[in-house]
Scaffold this active site. Structure first.
Site, PDB file in Angstrom:
ATOM      1  CE1 TYR A  93       2.761   4.023  48.426  1.00  0.00           C
ATOM      2  CE2 TYR A  93       3.747   5.711  47.079  1.00  0.00           C
ATOM      3  CZ  TYR A  93       3.260   4.297  47.066  1.00  0.00           C
ATOM      4  OH  TYR A  93       2.893   3.690  45.975  1.00  0.00           O
ATOM      5  CG  ASN A 100       5.657  -2.341  42.705  1.00  0.00           C
ATOM      6  OD1 ASN A 100       5.383  -1.071  42.400  1.00  0.00           O
ATOM      7  ND2 ASN A 100       5.543  -2.718  43.965  1.00  0.00           N
ATOM      8  CG  HIS A 133      -1.013   2.090  45.018  1.00  0.00           C
ATOM      9  ND1 HIS A 133      -0.524   1.899  46.266  1.00  0.00           N
ATOM     10  CD2 HIS A 133      -2.210   2.581  45.465  1.00  0.00           C
ATOM     11  CE1 HIS A 133      -1.262   2.067  47.273  1.00  0.00           C
ATOM     12  NE2 HIS A 133      -2.378   2.551  46.843  1.00  0.00           N
ATOM     13  CD  GLU A 143      -4.639   3.934  48.893  1.00  0.00           C
ATOM     14  OE1 GLU A 143      -3.704   3.575  49.752  1.00  0.00           O
ATOM     15  OE2 GLU A 143      -4.858   3.402  47.894  1.00  0.00           O
ATOM     16  CE  LYS A 175       3.287   1.778  42.808  1.00  0.00           C
ATOM     17  NZ  LYS A 175       4.504   0.995  43.771  1.00  0.00           N
TER      18      LYS A 175
HETATM   19  N1  UDP Z   1       8.611  -0.663  48.363  1.00  0.00           N
HETATM   20  C1  UDP Z   1       9.920  -0.574  48.107  1.00  0.00           C
HETATM   21  N2  UDP Z   1      10.903  -1.573  48.930  1.00  0.00           N
HETATM   22  C2  UDP Z   1      10.333  -2.333  49.842  1.00  0.00           C
HETATM   23  C3  UDP Z   1       9.054  -2.408  49.927  1.00  0.00           C
HETATM   24  C4  UDP Z   1       8.064  -1.665  49.511  1.00  0.00           C
HETATM   25  O1  UDP Z   1      10.288   0.190  47.405  1.00  0.00           O
HETATM   26  O2  UDP Z   1      11.172  -2.718  50.456  1.00  0.00           O
HETATM   27  C5  UDP Z   1       7.582   0.208  47.463  1.00  0.00           C
HETATM   28  C6  UDP Z   1       6.998  -0.620  46.717  1.00  0.00           C
HETATM   29  O3  UDP Z   1       6.972   0.154  45.257  1.00  0.00           O
HETATM   30  C7  UDP Z   1       5.420  -0.773  47.098  1.00  0.00           C
HETATM   31  C8  UDP Z   1       5.237   0.430  48.090  1.00  0.00           C
HETATM   32  O4  UDP Z   1       6.606   0.869  48.215  1.00  0.00           O
HETATM   33  O5  UDP Z   1       4.618  -1.098  46.240  1.00  0.00           O
HETATM   34  C9  UDP Z   1       4.515   0.381  49.116  1.00  0.00           C
HETATM   35  O6  UDP Z   1       4.936  -0.937  49.829  1.00  0.00           O
HETATM   36  P1  UDP Z   1       3.748  -1.647  50.363  1.00  0.00           P
HETATM   37  O7  UDP Z   1       4.293  -2.717  51.329  1.00  0.00           O
HETATM   38  O8  UDP Z   1       2.438  -1.109  50.698  1.00  0.00           O
HETATM   39  O9  UDP Z   1       3.346  -2.710  49.137  1.00  0.00           O
HETATM   40  P2  UDP Z   1       2.070  -2.727  47.965  1.00  0.00           P
HETATM   41  O10 UDP Z   1       0.994  -2.585  48.810  1.00  0.00           O
HETATM   42  O11 UDP Z   1       2.408  -1.729  47.032  1.00  0.00           O
HETATM   43  O12 UDP Z   1       2.147  -4.242  47.336  1.00  0.00           O
HETATM   44 MG    MG Z   2       0.435  -0.937  50.098  1.00  0.00          MG
END
Ligand code: UDP
Ligand code: MG
Length: 136
Positions: free
Chosen positions: A52, A115, A118, A129, A12
């Site tokens: 997304y 974070n 992805h 994807e 990212k």
């Molecule tokens: N995210 C965020 N706030 C939240 C939860 C998720 O900004 O409260 C962002 C975070 O960067 C995450 C992305 O949205 O990587 C997608 O969320 P997901 O639950 O799919 O998490 P991941 O699969 O990336 O662990």
């Molecule tokens: Mg996810």
């Protein structure tokens, strides 16, 4: 039974910006992932919104899409046995605060939104994807 699988990984903007791409790719390789395809791109917000889409009802959706389109990202197809779950293990929990020691998000993540990486969350989504970014 061995099950060679592919998953989509994205480095990212926060990590690309801090020049962590090579270091992160080395960690994938050390963990027996082959990087089958790779490209560094910058996407438009409307493309991030498509990517997304599953999160469109979430309160963080707009910021998330702005963020993913805010700077260059590195998109990769990773391959190994159980690639989806092994990648999720190496990534660590979504919120770096909760990520286990040694995981990418623990090491590099700044916050839940920044974070660093992805990874697809299922084999089915991995295919969708991968096709999203590598249509040819
Ligand atoms: N995210 C965020 N706030 C939240 C939860 C998720 O900004 O409260 C962002 C975070 O960067 C995450 C992305 O949205 O990587 C997608 O969320 P997901 O639950 O799919 O998490 P991941 O699969 O990336 O662990
Ligand atoms: Mg996810």
């Amino acid at each position: 039974m061995s099950s060679i699988e592919q998953t989509l990984s994205i480095i990212k903007p926060d990590a690309v910006e801090r020049n962590l791409s090579e270091e992160i790719k080395e960690i994938f390789k050390k963990n027996n992932f082959k990087i089958i395809k790779e490209k560094k791109i910058k996407i438009e917000k409307n493309e991030a919104e498509k990517f997304y889409q599953v999160h469109q009802s979430k309160p963080f959706y707009n910021d998330l899409c702005s963020y993913l389109s805010s700077g260059p990202i590195v998109v990769m197809v990773l391959e190994r046995e159980n690639a989806v779950s092994e990648n999720r293990k190496i990534m660590g929990a979504t919120d770096p605060k909760n990520a286990e020691e040694g995981t990418l998000r623990k090491k590099y993540g700044i916050s839940i939104d920044k974070n660093s990486v992805h990874g697809s969350d299922s084999s089915e989504n991995a295919k969708i994807e991968i096709n999203f970014f590598f249509k040819d």
